[in-house]
Enzyme design. Structure first.
Site, PDB file in Angstrom:
ATOM      1  N   GLY A 106      -1.179   2.559  -7.217  1.00 32.46           N
ATOM      2  CA  GLY A 106      -1.902   2.786  -8.468  1.00 32.46           C
ATOM      3  C   GLY A 106      -1.336   3.967  -9.234  1.00 32.46           C
ATOM      4  O   GLY A 106      -1.239   3.938 -10.474  1.00 32.46           O
ATOM      5  N   CYS A 146       0.868  -1.177   0.000  1.00 34.18           N
ATOM      6  CA  CYS A 146       0.000   0.000   0.000  1.00 34.18           C
ATOM      7  C   CYS A 146       0.904   1.225   0.000  1.00 34.18           C
ATOM      8  O   CYS A 146       1.554   1.532   1.002  1.00 34.18           O
ATOM      9  CB  CYS A 146      -0.926   0.015   1.213  1.00 34.18           C
ATOM     10  SG  CYS A 146      -1.948   1.507   1.340  1.00 34.18           S
TER      11      CYS A 146
END
Length: 285
Positions: free
Chosen positions: A231, A75
């Site tokens: 992302g 993350c």
């Protein structure tokens, strides 16, 4: 048991951060999911656990649980919250640390201006290692990248995606306008597409200019979040490889702005952005 926690966010991607060095933490998947629930718990996209490292050369171990309680590899936005947390809690005197994750070793650094820069490591570009099953697909060359057609029920024509791993799998597509992109319609279908055996984070990238993109990401087991650090890294890597972008790139997410720099194959992706403490508390679990 009582659990002490800190609520943090990175560009709107919000976290529960737990010190598992100075308190015993042994929760089930169901308990993690309840803590992340926005109605019955504290509420978060991910839960971040600070532990002692289990390998040499690292300062901490960093574990991540999605809002469904499942553990995941990486993350990026959370890594920025992680280093701010360990510095502010006095768990380290260093402003630059090496951190063990399920997806590999990362190196976040707390900058003097309060932002955090993270060496996210080199992206994985081999489809099989993402992992992505390309068997039988006719990949199309675009710049130095290969884009893959995915047939989806949510749209009439196959969607062309770049596949990248930043320690976790990403599928990136280019759209004309992120505001009208079919994130809600196509995100869940792409996340569970059978060609991604570990599921996938789905990026919708709008190119503004060669140093600027807008991005929405539908994350595995979390849905669309206000920002996704890995992302953003994957989108910039895909854009540079496709010949659409040049480093560094400003990434506008719905929750804030990130800066991503990448010098090409074999080189680490550098991500810079905010990490903010919201509140602290104790919860009964």
């Amino acid at each position: 048991m009582k659990l002490t926690f800190t609520k943090m966010h990175g560009a709107g991607n919000d976290f529960i951060v737990v010190d598992a060095i100075n308190q015993q933490v042994d929760l089930t998947r169901e308990q993690w999911a309840r803590l992340a629930d926005r109605r019955f718990g504290i509420g978060a996209d991910q839960i971040l656990i600070v532990e002692k490292p289990t390998i040499e050369g690292c300062d901490f171990r960093y574990r991540i649980f999605n809002s469904d309680g499942g553990e995941v590899e990486q993350c990026g936005n959370g890594s920025r919250a992680f280093v701010r947390f360990v510095v502010e809690k006095g768990l380290t005197q260093q402003r630059s640390i090496r951190v063990q994750t399920m997806g590999g070793i990362i190196a976040p650094r707390l900058e003097d201006d309060g932002n955090v820069t993270v060496d996210m490591g080199a992206p994985v570009l081999d489809p099989a290692q993402v992992p992505f099953d390309a068997a039988g697909l006719d990949g199309q060359a675009q710049g130095r990248d290969t884009v893959w057609p995915l047939a989806l029920a949510c749209v009439e024509q196959p969607v062309l995606v770049s596949v990248v791993s930043m320690g976790n799998p990403h599928a990136v597509q280019v759209v004309d306008d992120v505001d009208t992109a079919p994130v809600e319609a196509c995100g869940p279908e792409m996340e569970r597409h059978p060609r991604f055996p570990k599921k996938v984070n789905v990026g919708f990238m709008q190119v503004v200019d060669r140093h600027h993109i807008r991005l929405r990401v539908f994350e595995r087991a979390a849905g669309e979040t206000l920002a996704c650090g890995t992302g953003a890294c994957a989108a910039v890597v895909a854009g540079i490889r496709r010949g659409l972008l040049d480093s560094p790139v400003r990434v506008d997410a719905r929750g804030g702005v990130l800066s991503i720099a990448w010098q090409g194959e074999g080189q680490p992706v550098m991500m810079t952005g905010p990490a903010v403490t919201v509140f602290e508390g104790v919860v009964e679990v």
